[in-house]
Design a protein around this motif. Sequence first.
Motif, PDB file in Angstrom:
ATOM      1  N   LYS A  75       0.724  73.916  10.490  1.00 25.45           N
ATOM      2  CA  LYS A  75       1.733  73.333   9.606  1.00 25.45           C
ATOM      3  C   LYS A  75       3.125  73.772  10.057  1.00 25.45           C
ATOM      4  O   LYS A  75       3.388  74.970  10.201  1.00 25.45           O
ATOM      5  CB  LYS A  75       1.514  73.773   8.166  1.00 25.45           C
ATOM      6  N   PRO A  76       4.031  72.822  10.295  1.00 22.55           N
ATOM      7  CA  PRO A  76       5.410  73.200  10.632  1.00 22.55           C
ATOM      8  C   PRO A  76       6.043  73.975   9.479  1.00 22.55           C
ATOM      9  O   PRO A  76       5.861  73.636   8.316  1.00 22.55           O
ATOM     10  CB  PRO A  76       6.110  71.850  10.837  1.00 22.55           C
ATOM     11  N   GLN A  77       6.796  75.011   9.798  1.00 21.35           N
ATOM     12  CA  GLN A  77       7.331  75.893   8.771  1.00 21.35           C
ATOM     13  C   GLN A  77       8.309  75.199   7.833  1.00 21.35           C
ATOM     14  O   GLN A  77       8.354  75.510   6.644  1.00 21.35           O
ATOM     15  CB  GLN A  77       8.009  77.100   9.429  1.00 21.35           C
ATOM     16  N   ARG A  78       9.100  74.278   8.340  1.00 23.22           N
ATOM     17  CA  ARG A  78      10.166  73.712   7.515  1.00 23.22           C
ATOM     18  C   ARG A  78       9.788  72.366   6.894  1.00 23.22           C
ATOM     19  O   ARG A  78      10.645  71.677   6.329  1.00 23.22           O
ATOM     20  CB  ARG A  78      11.460  73.570   8.327  1.00 23.22           C
ATOM     21  N   VAL A  79       8.532  71.971   6.983  1.00 18.34           N
ATOM     22  CA  VAL A  79       8.076  70.740   6.329  1.00 18.34           C
ATOM     23  C   VAL A  79       7.648  71.077   4.904  1.00 18.34           C
ATOM     24  O   VAL A  79       6.922  72.057   4.682  1.00 18.34           O
ATOM     25  CB  VAL A  79       6.902  70.103   7.105  1.00 18.34           C
ATOM     26  N   HIS A  80       8.084  70.266   3.952  1.00 21.66           N
ATOM     27  CA  HIS A  80       7.742  70.519   2.554  1.00 21.66           C
ATOM     28  C   HIS A  80       6.229  70.516   2.367  1.00 21.66           C
ATOM     29  O   HIS A  80       5.517  69.688   2.939  1.00 21.66           O
ATOM     30  CB  HIS A  80       8.382  69.456   1.658  1.00 21.66           C
ATOM     31  N   ARG A  81       5.745  71.458   1.558  1.00 20.01           N
ATOM     32  CA  ARG A  81       4.300  71.638   1.371  1.00 20.01           C
ATOM     33  C   ARG A  81       3.624  70.354   0.915  1.00 20.01           C
ATOM     34  O   ARG A  81       2.550  69.993   1.408  1.00 20.01           O
ATOM     35  CB  ARG A  81       4.039  72.758   0.356  1.00 20.01           C
ATOM     36  N   ILE A  82       4.211  69.657  -0.047  1.00 24.28           N
ATOM     37  CA  ILE A  82       3.569  68.459  -0.588  1.00 24.28           C
ATOM     38  C   ILE A  82       3.619  67.312   0.411  1.00 24.28           C
ATOM     39  O   ILE A  82       2.648  66.557   0.558  1.00 24.28           O
ATOM     40  CB  ILE A  82       4.230  68.048  -1.919  1.00 24.28           C
ATOM     41  N   GLU A  83       4.716  67.183   1.118  1.00 25.24           N
ATOM     42  CA  GLU A  83       4.790  66.166   2.169  1.00 25.24           C
ATOM     43  C   GLU A  83       3.707  66.395   3.210  1.00 25.24           C
ATOM     44  O   GLU A  83       3.039  65.453   3.671  1.00 25.24           O
ATOM     45  CB  GLU A  83       6.172  66.211   2.824  1.00 25.24           C
ATOM     46  N   TYR A  84       3.496  67.653   3.557  1.00 27.07           N
ATOM     47  CA  TYR A  84       2.486  68.007   4.551  1.00 27.07           C
ATOM     48  C   TYR A  84       1.075  67.750   4.034  1.00 27.07           C
ATOM     49  O   TYR A  84       0.239  67.158   4.728  1.00 27.07           O
ATOM     50  CB  TYR A  84       2.655  69.472   4.942  1.00 27.07           C
ATOM     51  N   LEU A  85       0.787  68.182   2.788  1.00 30.81           N
ATOM     52  CA  LEU A  85      -0.547  67.987   2.242  1.00 30.81           C
ATOM     53  C   LEU A  85      -0.874  66.504   2.069  1.00 30.81           C
ATOM     54  O   LEU A  85      -2.019  66.084   2.282  1.00 30.81           O
ATOM     55  CB  LEU A  85      -0.669  68.716   0.902  1.00 30.81           C
TER      56      LEU A  85
ATOM     57  N   HIS B 287     -28.814  57.903   5.898  1.00 30.99           N
ATOM     58  CA  HIS B 287     -27.876  58.205   6.987  1.00 30.99           C
ATOM     59  C   HIS B 287     -26.921  57.064   7.276  1.00 30.99           C
ATOM     60  O   HIS B 287     -25.845  57.285   7.831  1.00 30.99           O
ATOM     61  CB  HIS B 287     -28.649  58.595   8.252  1.00 30.99           C
ATOM     62  N   ASP B 288     -27.306  55.853   6.931  1.00 31.31           N
ATOM     63  CA  ASP B 288     -26.418  54.711   7.181  1.00 31.31           C
ATOM     64  C   ASP B 288     -25.576  54.358   5.958  1.00 31.31           C
ATOM     65  O   ASP B 288     -24.901  53.331   5.942  1.00 31.31           O
ATOM     66  CB  ASP B 288     -27.234  53.494   7.616  1.00 31.31           C
ATOM     67  N   GLN B 289     -25.599  55.203   4.929  1.00 27.08           N
ATOM     68  CA  GLN B 289     -24.866  54.929   3.693  1.00 27.08           C
ATOM     69  C   GLN B 289     -23.756  55.942   3.431  1.00 27.08           C
ATOM     70  O   GLN B 289     -23.270  56.063   2.308  1.00 27.08           O
ATOM     71  CB  GLN B 289     -25.829  54.928   2.503  1.00 27.08           C
ATOM     72  N   ILE B 290     -23.341  56.639   4.479  1.00 29.42           N
ATOM     73  CA  ILE B 290     -22.317  57.671   4.303  1.00 29.42           C
ATOM     74  C   ILE B 290     -21.454  57.738   5.549  1.00 29.42           C
ATOM     75  O   ILE B 290     -21.918  57.510   6.668  1.00 29.42           O
ATOM     76  CB  ILE B 290     -22.975  59.051   4.023  1.00 29.42           C
ATOM     77  N   PHE B 291     -20.176  58.008   5.345  1.00 35.99           N
ATOM     78  CA  PHE B 291     -19.245  58.283   6.436  1.00 35.99           C
ATOM     79  C   PHE B 291     -18.569  59.608   6.112  1.00 35.99           C
ATOM     80  O   PHE B 291     -18.047  59.790   5.014  1.00 35.99           O
ATOM     81  CB  PHE B 291     -18.196  57.177   6.580  1.00 35.99           C
ATOM     82  N   ILE B 292     -18.585  60.539   7.060  1.00 40.70           N
ATOM     83  CA  ILE B 292     -17.984  61.852   6.861  1.00 40.70           C
ATOM     84  C   ILE B 292     -16.732  61.959   7.726  1.00 40.70           C
ATOM     85  O   ILE B 292     -16.809  61.859   8.954  1.00 40.70           O
ATOM     86  CB  ILE B 292     -18.973  62.971   7.212  1.00 40.70           C
ATOM     87  N   SER B 293     -15.589  62.140   7.078  1.00 39.04           N
ATOM     88  CA  SER B 293     -14.317  62.244   7.786  1.00 39.04           C
ATOM     89  C   SER B 293     -13.694  63.607   7.502  1.00 39.04           C
ATOM     90  O   SER B 293     -13.420  63.945   6.350  1.00 39.04           O
ATOM     91  CB  SER B 293     -13.364  61.129   7.323  1.00 39.04           C
ATOM     92  N   ILE B 294     -13.483  64.383   8.554  1.00 34.45           N
ATOM     93  CA  ILE B 294     -12.909  65.724   8.418  1.00 34.45           C
ATOM     94  C   ILE B 294     -11.680  65.829   9.307  1.00 34.45           C
ATOM     95  O   ILE B 294     -11.735  65.521  10.505  1.00 34.45           O
ATOM     96  CB  ILE B 294     -13.931  66.812   8.799  1.00 34.45           C
ATOM     97  N   TYR B 295     -10.585  66.276   8.702  1.00 31.46           N
ATOM     98  CA  TYR B 295      -9.374  66.558   9.475  1.00 31.46           C
ATOM     99  C   TYR B 295      -9.047  68.033   9.327  1.00 31.46           C
ATOM    100  O   TYR B 295      -8.810  68.517   8.218  1.00 31.46           O
ATOM    101  CB  TYR B 295      -8.194  65.710   9.005  1.00 31.46           C
ATOM    102  N   GLU B 296      -9.068  68.750  10.448  1.00 29.79           N
ATOM    103  CA  GLU B 296      -8.750  70.185  10.478  1.00 29.79           C
ATOM    104  C   GLU B 296      -7.587  70.392  11.429  1.00 29.79           C
ATOM    105  O   GLU B 296      -7.475  69.729  12.461  1.00 29.79           O
ATOM    106  CB  GLU B 296      -9.969  70.974  10.953  1.00 29.79           C
ATOM    107  N   ASN B 297      -6.721  71.342  11.070  1.00 34.31           N
ATOM    108  CA  ASN B 297      -5.669  71.681  12.023  1.00 34.31           C
ATOM    109  C   ASN B 297      -5.218  73.124  11.850  1.00 34.31           C
ATOM    110  O   ASN B 297      -5.238  73.672  10.751  1.00 34.31           O
ATOM    111  CB  ASN B 297      -4.474  70.739  11.890  1.00 34.31           C
TER     112      ASN B 297
END
Length: 388
Positions: free
Chosen positions: A156-166, A113-123
């Motif tokens: 995701k903003p509609q007019r932001v380029h997909r790759i820039e956003y990802l 448990h002290d050897q892992i860090f879990i980072s999740i970004y959801e939107n």
Amino acid sequence: MYNLDYGYFARTSSSTSGSTSGSSVGVNVPPARSSFDSYLQKLHRDMHNEDLRAYCSQEKFSETFVTSVKQRYASITPGSIEPIFVAINLYNNEKILPNMATQLLALADTLGHDQIFISIYENGSEDKTKEILHRFDETLSALDIAHRIITDPTPKPQRVHRIEYLAKVRNSAMEPLYSSGEKYGRVAFINDVHFCLTDVLELLFQSRAQGAHLTCAEDFINWNGGPGLYDTWVARDIQGKRFVPEIYKMTRDDISMTAQMRDRPFQVQCGWNGMVVIDAKVFRGENGLRFRRSVKGECSASECSLFCNDLWRKDFNRIVMVPRVKLAYDTAVRDMLRKPINFPADIPYNSPEVEKISFRPGPETVFCRPLKNPLTDIQDDPDEWVKL
């Protein structure tokens, strides 16, 4: 190995005292874990999904297979490898999250448990993704597993380029590592895929055995009634050519195709394919790599393709694809991949020896399918060949 039986090899029979429904008999399960398991099981029943652990349960595999798995990964125990950073981006993923959370907890048990860090970004999710993540956050805190989970209501903003956003959301998931110095040895970046504990362990195993800078899985969709490689926009063989979906004709490079047919790892110019393990040193220092969009005059490729190209330019050129780790984005393809014709009978290797890759020089140019229009995810410009 620490609690390997819990999670990946969970028995689906009724439990005895000291264990929860779905866990291995006799395993002492913390209350926080038991409560989270009960929540996930109820969630699956309410959503009319299949049994939570059916895919990764011991019932699916022979006793010989289970024993060989434990022997293969015996060196991956608490304190035996450097800490691991797990990064994940999510959006409307309620169907895969229960299994993902279960396998991440099993990974924490295996590594320590002290050897892992879990980072999740959801939107922007509109299903139960945020609800599940909030419960998962509470469980990780109760189990003293380091983590950061962000649930952002902004879509995701509609007019932001997909790759820039990802690139932005990937960097958001990676931010705790960018600011952590040299604490973590490897990064496991996991897409919204169905996976089991040993999928991660095999990538970690191969990353260490091959001294690789990036080690990737293979991801599949239904292709004419059988499994077909999905991420052909990113995957490039060692000649710089794009892969094709047909599993037995994926590349024209003979060395790679021979390895593919034998389910042995091989060198590629680029791959992501649902899950990667990356040597954390490539992110360190003033000029450490980040996910990005193409610059002016550069082919408008995926942020993952650009990441691979940047690896080569910095001489981090040991990039490995591992055919034994086959992943899917839905349960139908997931089950298809587990049929004997697609699932290697000798996973893990019967031989304890690792087949070392003889790394070759990379290509001078790499095939690129550009995506320039910010309002579409369909290619609208001619193919290009990019000089590395």
